[in-house]
Design an enzyme around this catalytic site. Structure first.
Site, PDB file in Angstrom:
ATOM      1  N   HIS B 116       0.872  -1.169   0.000  1.00  0.00           N
ATOM      2  CA  HIS B 116       0.000   0.000   0.000  1.00  0.00           C
ATOM      3  C   HIS B 116       0.917   1.229   0.000  1.00  0.00           C
ATOM      4  O   HIS B 116       1.990   1.196   0.590  1.00  0.00           O
ATOM      5  CB  HIS B 116      -0.842  -0.030   1.282  1.00  0.00           C
ATOM      6  N   ASP B 193       3.219  -3.573   8.099  1.00  0.00           N
ATOM      7  CA  ASP B 193       1.936  -2.935   7.823  1.00  0.00           C
ATOM      8  C   ASP B 193       0.859  -4.017   7.942  1.00  0.00           C
ATOM      9  O   ASP B 193       0.672  -4.822   7.040  1.00  0.00           O
ATOM     10  CB  ASP B 193       1.959  -2.333   6.416  1.00  0.00           C
ATOM     11  N   GLN B 196      -4.346  -4.892   6.953  1.00  0.00           N
ATOM     12  CA  GLN B 196      -5.275  -5.903   6.436  1.00  0.00           C
ATOM     13  C   GLN B 196      -5.150  -7.228   7.185  1.00  0.00           C
ATOM     14  O   GLN B 196      -5.857  -8.184   6.853  1.00  0.00           O
ATOM     15  CB  GLN B 196      -5.031  -6.153   4.937  1.00  0.00           C
ATOM     16  N   LYS B 219     -11.015  -0.354   9.744  1.00  0.00           N
ATOM     17  CA  LYS B 219     -11.103  -1.586   8.958  1.00  0.00           C
ATOM     18  C   LYS B 219     -11.460  -2.783   9.822  1.00  0.00           C
ATOM     19  O   LYS B 219     -11.523  -3.904   9.342  1.00  0.00           O
ATOM     20  CB  LYS B 219      -9.761  -1.851   8.264  1.00  0.00           C
ATOM     21  N   CYS B 356      -4.594   2.159  -3.913  1.00  0.00           N
ATOM     22  CA  CYS B 356      -3.383   2.730  -3.306  1.00  0.00           C
ATOM     23  C   CYS B 356      -2.189   1.811  -3.500  1.00  0.00           C
ATOM     24  O   CYS B 356      -1.365   1.627  -2.598  1.00  0.00           O
ATOM     25  CB  CYS B 356      -3.587   3.008  -1.819  1.00  0.00           C
TER      26      CYS B 356
HETATM   27  C1  LIG Z   1      -2.370  -2.673   3.562  1.00  0.00           C
HETATM   28  C2  LIG Z   1      -2.773  -1.293   3.985  1.00  0.00           C
HETATM   29  N1  LIG Z   1      -1.885  -0.496   4.580  1.00  0.00           N
HETATM   30  C3  LIG Z   1      -2.175   0.746   5.003  1.00  0.00           C
HETATM   31  C4  LIG Z   1      -3.442   1.260   4.828  1.00  0.00           C
HETATM   32  C5  LIG Z   1      -3.708   2.660   5.280  1.00  0.00           C
HETATM   33  O1  LIG Z   1      -4.658   2.695   6.288  1.00  0.00           O
HETATM   34  P1  LIG Z   1      -5.367   4.071   6.643  1.00  0.00           P
HETATM   35  O2  LIG Z   1      -5.941   4.588   5.362  1.00  0.00           O
HETATM   36  O3  LIG Z   1      -6.425   3.701   7.609  1.00  0.00           O
HETATM   37  O4  LIG Z   1      -4.334   4.974   7.187  1.00  0.00           O
HETATM   38  C6  LIG Z   1      -4.420   0.458   4.216  1.00  0.00           C
HETATM   39  C7  LIG Z   1      -5.803   0.943   4.024  1.00  0.00           C
HETATM   40  O5  LIG Z   1      -6.147   1.622   3.073  1.00  0.00           O
HETATM   41  C8  LIG Z   1      -4.074  -0.838   3.776  1.00  0.00           C
HETATM   42  O6  LIG Z   1      -4.978  -1.626   3.183  1.00  0.00           O
END
Ligand SMILES: Cc1ncc(COP(=O)(O)O)c(C=O)c1O
Ligand SMILES: Cc1ncc(COP(=O)(O)O)c(C=O)c1O
Lengths: 150, 401, 401, 150
Positions: B116, B193, B196, B219, B356
């Site tokens: 991401h 990270d 998910q 999430k 993203c």
């Molecule tokens: C794998 C992953 N990392 C990071 C994020 C970023 O999370 P947030 O948008 O809640 O900051 C997301 C969600 O969009 C994600 O799916």
């Protein structure tokens, strides 16, 4: 099979312009006003070029990639505004934006095929797709401060 | 556990015919969590930490109990839980503080094209400014991160490894435990990270032995505007704060200042009170559902969805070997954005876009994909609606071909 | 407007005998705002910007309409409103981005000892790292910032002026308009900490001509975890983002990236959706009450409170010329923390502490003060309860003298 | 005038220790174990020194500033633990913390005057004040790893 609302969004004209875009492909040359717009969230990408003589739009070219709504709208727009006075093109931009937003618009103004995008008003999520080309036109007219008639 | 009973907790599921399949973007929020948020806003509504009256004390207590819930949930210590605005903020915190202070020219940072943007871009920025080298784990032919390929880029120069636990675009589970072990052998620091992962499976930071781990509340049935950075305490303590101001200080002089200990030195200003309390509620809710159920339910639905999709022609599935409830596909010849409008008409909420993860889209040679992502409250009827909508999109756009 | 009717909107006021006088820390939250938050969590609950289905579109619409509400509220353009976690985050954003990139050794930054830590510490940090000079406006004998004294420290070297609009510890209104004019003559950039101004009076950033202005939602009937940074668009556009990741990018390559325009390049990751929507609701609520009423109500109560307090012996009032609803005092010989427990027993919620203004406490030669802070929903009965509690604290502790 | 709950919090003993603190003031010398704790939110500030001989606490000194609860608690604590075996002091710390939190505690353990802080359990906002001295003691025993008896 009935597709309901979808058929008001995806009119034959739209899909025709998508498959066979008019005025697609950019020109080189310094006398074009050019603008490049993106909608990063859905990947739409559009470059618009126009040429202006004596306050009339004499050429329109566009290129880019995106969904059927955004790509066809560029093609439709290019045909609609070709040969128009800048003043009149600006009126159409305004009217078109009102129409796709589902607001009151002037049915007297001739928008050519652009009228088929009426159905977008029921798909607010597609509003950006239907307007990127017209926003580009607005920007290109504004950005280069094309002189407006008094 | 009965899915139909669970669905009653979610207003949208109980009161509309929507098939909500955009869970990787955000989950819906159940009534018990909303009740917690309401309890704070309605019955308390005051600031925390600094109050000497009962409402403030109660709010402080709920806020700090939420921190303890997070700590128990991922198996770490109370003071290793930093509340942030979300996973993105948490991942940026590590890069801005530890990254900007510790990374030197020539150091190597390992990440991947499966990340991401929020996992990878903070380190791209550190690498650019510090003249370090950003190295990408080569993805295998399925676009997976493998231990094999990780070994190819791991070196004595590796200082940071920033990788996802579960890919939001492909649903793959990274072999993160082995990667952490290998990275630690080289003395590298590993940032996971887990945005998910944490909502969908039981995560134990001590068992993983990761140095940092980040996730978001929204999430996992929790509120927006709250996330967590887990960090090993010795790292957190040695790191510089990145925001300065109220609540994070010890002594303030005109030209100098001393900070509180972690985690408070990273929580500047009035905290995310309702967010943290709501996240505590979400953890209670998920634990009550149970990860056994969550994993089983998602697995069953995924298997069913893949089986049904494979019956269809003119569909490209990009991750047929997905290991979680995330399925990425396209309808051949139909722009994903156009397909999404058909889904919307049919009350199927699904995502079309780059998720993203632009570098991955470049790998896949696609501008965008359609992503269906499942959660424990989905049912077979949701999948059937999706399949029906795919068929409809195919036949609808076929008219114009 | 009738205060007793207004009080029905606040659950705590309508259902308990609490005199809530800690409004400078956080205001209570009225039902219409909580309803807005609930609407998002219950009926929508999904992510924004990237969704192509109706719920997501509705949520996006509410989120962006909230931005427009903020813009109208403080009289700026839509794209000049950056949503942040709070005032502290907003003030830190300016220092981390503009400050860290533009300030050079020898430059001067003006701030004051009347600041909240969140207004002053971000610049103390910039000054330390960039070897700039942090200069304090001398406070006058009442501990006020005056134009006179500001002129004494303003110089050709001044690059930044970071001052509060209303002091959270003393309730003074800074002559910020004149200060901004003077600063601009020297080419300095002015950052206004308006956390205590925006909830209590009508603020017009164009009339002030400030370059940046920050405030928080939770002090103005809105949710926690949301704040606003206003910035003149040309500044925002020229500034580097400080967090990198989802939603703030345009194009992402493996080694390079381009960002969206402001304000989006500063809003990384999933936004503070419920927070922004709730803040929009709070603005509607305040506008409906009206600032005429708010100012008048606070003024009347302040006058009454000061009159009653002056009748008491053994009380030190630190700001008898306060211009807003903030009164700072101590009971002679009684530690503020001890007094606060008496207040708590009597259902008077009040703050005792340094109010995130340690430098001012040093000026006052106090470890802490007691602070009563008013809002439009307070009434005379609240003041009477406070006066009664002060008397009780006096007599109670007198026993032991 | 009745002060209700307040009288269970502010017992005469407490206010007496506040006005006339025992063992207040620090000593110089290397053989003291020392710790400095602060509660930045309310300004409490406490330094504690102890001397240990053969596992017995032989000296306790404290200094600092704060409210009546925190300052008196330091004084009371200094008297309570003076002369105790470390082992027994630790038991009291534990027991005391349970008591002020309002949890079950062992009434058999002799805590001296510290028992009067029972009233704190009804004032959770003052919990930190009542415990800063005892936390300091815990830290000073832990920090310097004073050998514990087997
Ligand atoms: C794998 C992953 N990392 C990071 C994020 C970023 O999370 P947030 O948008 O809640 O900051 C997301 C969600 O969009 C994600 O799916
Ligand atoms: C004057 C002033 N500035 C800044 C802040 C910081 O606001 P927040 O804690 O919401 O970030 C506050 C509130 O505590 C304040 O009163």
């Amino acid at each position: 099979m009935s597709y309901g609302n979808l058929e008001t969004l995806y009119r034959q004209v739209i899909m025709d312009h998508y498959k066979n875009p008019r005025n697609k492909g950019l020109k080189s040359g310094e006398d074009y006003y050019q603008v490049h717009l993106k909608n990063p969230t859905c990947g739409d990408d559009l470059t618009l070029q126009i040429k202006v003589k004596n306050n009339y739009i004499t050429e329109v070219h566009h290129d880019g990639s995106g969904c059927s709504i955004s790509m066809s709208a560029a093609s439709v727009m290019s045909e609609t505004i070709m040969g128009l006075k800048i003043e009149d093109a600006k009126k159409i931009i305004d009217n078109y934006l009102h129409m796709v937003k589902g607001e009151a618009y002037d049915a007297e103004i001739d928008m050519g095929d652009a009228i088929v995008y009426q159905g977008v008003s029921q798909f607010p999520a597609r509003f950006k797709c239907a307007t990127i080309a017209w926003n580009a036109l607005d920007k290109v007219l504004e950005k280069h401060k094309v002189p407006d008639e008094k | 556990m009965d899915v139909n009973e669970i669905r009653q907790d979610f207003w949208v599921l109980a009161n509309s015919s929507l098939a909500y399949l955009d869970n990787a973007a955000s989950s819906l929020k159940p009534k018990p969590v909303i009740d917690m948020i309401n309890h704070y806003y309605r019955d308390l509504g005051v600031n925390i930490h600094r109050g000497v009256y009962r409402l403030s004390y109660e709010a402080t207590d709920l806020y700090e109990k939420a921190r303890q819930k997070v700590a128990d949930f991922i198996n770490c210590k109370f003071e290793e839980v930093v509340f942030t605005r979300g996973a993105s903020s948490a991942l940026n915190l590590v890069a801005s503080s530890l990254g900007m202070n510790e990374i030197k020219a020539g150091d190597e940072i390992i990440t991947s094209e499966l990340e991401h943007h929020s996992s990878m871009l903070p380190w791209q920025n550190v690498a650019r400014i510090k003249k370090a080298k950003l190295v990408y784990v080569p993805l295998n032919e399925e676009k997976k991160i493998t231990v094999e390929n990780f070994k190819k880029v791991l070196s004595d120069k590796t200082k940071i490894v920033a990788l996802n636990y579960v890919s939001n675009a492909m649903g793959y589970i990274t072999p993160i435990k082995e990667i952490i072990n290998l990275a630690h052998e080289k003395g590298a620091i590993v940032i996971v990270d887990a945005a998910q992962a944490v909502p969908h499976q039981s995560v134990d930071v001590k068992a993983l032995d990761c140095d940092f781990l980040a996730f978001s509340g929204h999430k996992m049935c929790g509120p927006t505007g709250i996330g967590v950075l887990y960090g090993k305490y010795e790292f957190l303590q040695s790191m510089e704060p990145i925001e300065f101001g109220g609540d994070m200080i010890d002594y303030v002089g005109l030209q100098e200042v001393t900070y509180k200990d972690a985690p408070y030195k990273f929580e500047t200003g009035t905290p995310l009170i309702a967010g943290a309390i709501g996240l505590g509620g979400a953890i209670d809710y998920l634990l009550n559902i149970g990860f056994d159920f969550i994993v089983k339910q998602e697995e069953e639905l995924r298997t069913y969805l893949l089986k049904e999709m494979k019956k269809l022609s003119d569909i490209t599935i990009y991750n047929p070997t997905t290991e979680t409830g995330i399925i990425a596909f396209n309808i051949n010849g139909v722009h994903p954005h156009d397909a999404a409008s058909v889904f919307d008409e049919d009350d199927v909420a699904i995502r079309a876009g780059h998720h993203c993860a632009q570098p991955l889209m470049h790998c896949l040679n696609q501008i965008a994909t359609i992503r269906a992502s499942l959660y424990f409250y989905n049912n077979k009827a949701d999948i059937d609606k999706l399949i029906k909508a795919i068929k409809k999109a195919k036949s609808f756009f076929a008219q114009f071909m």
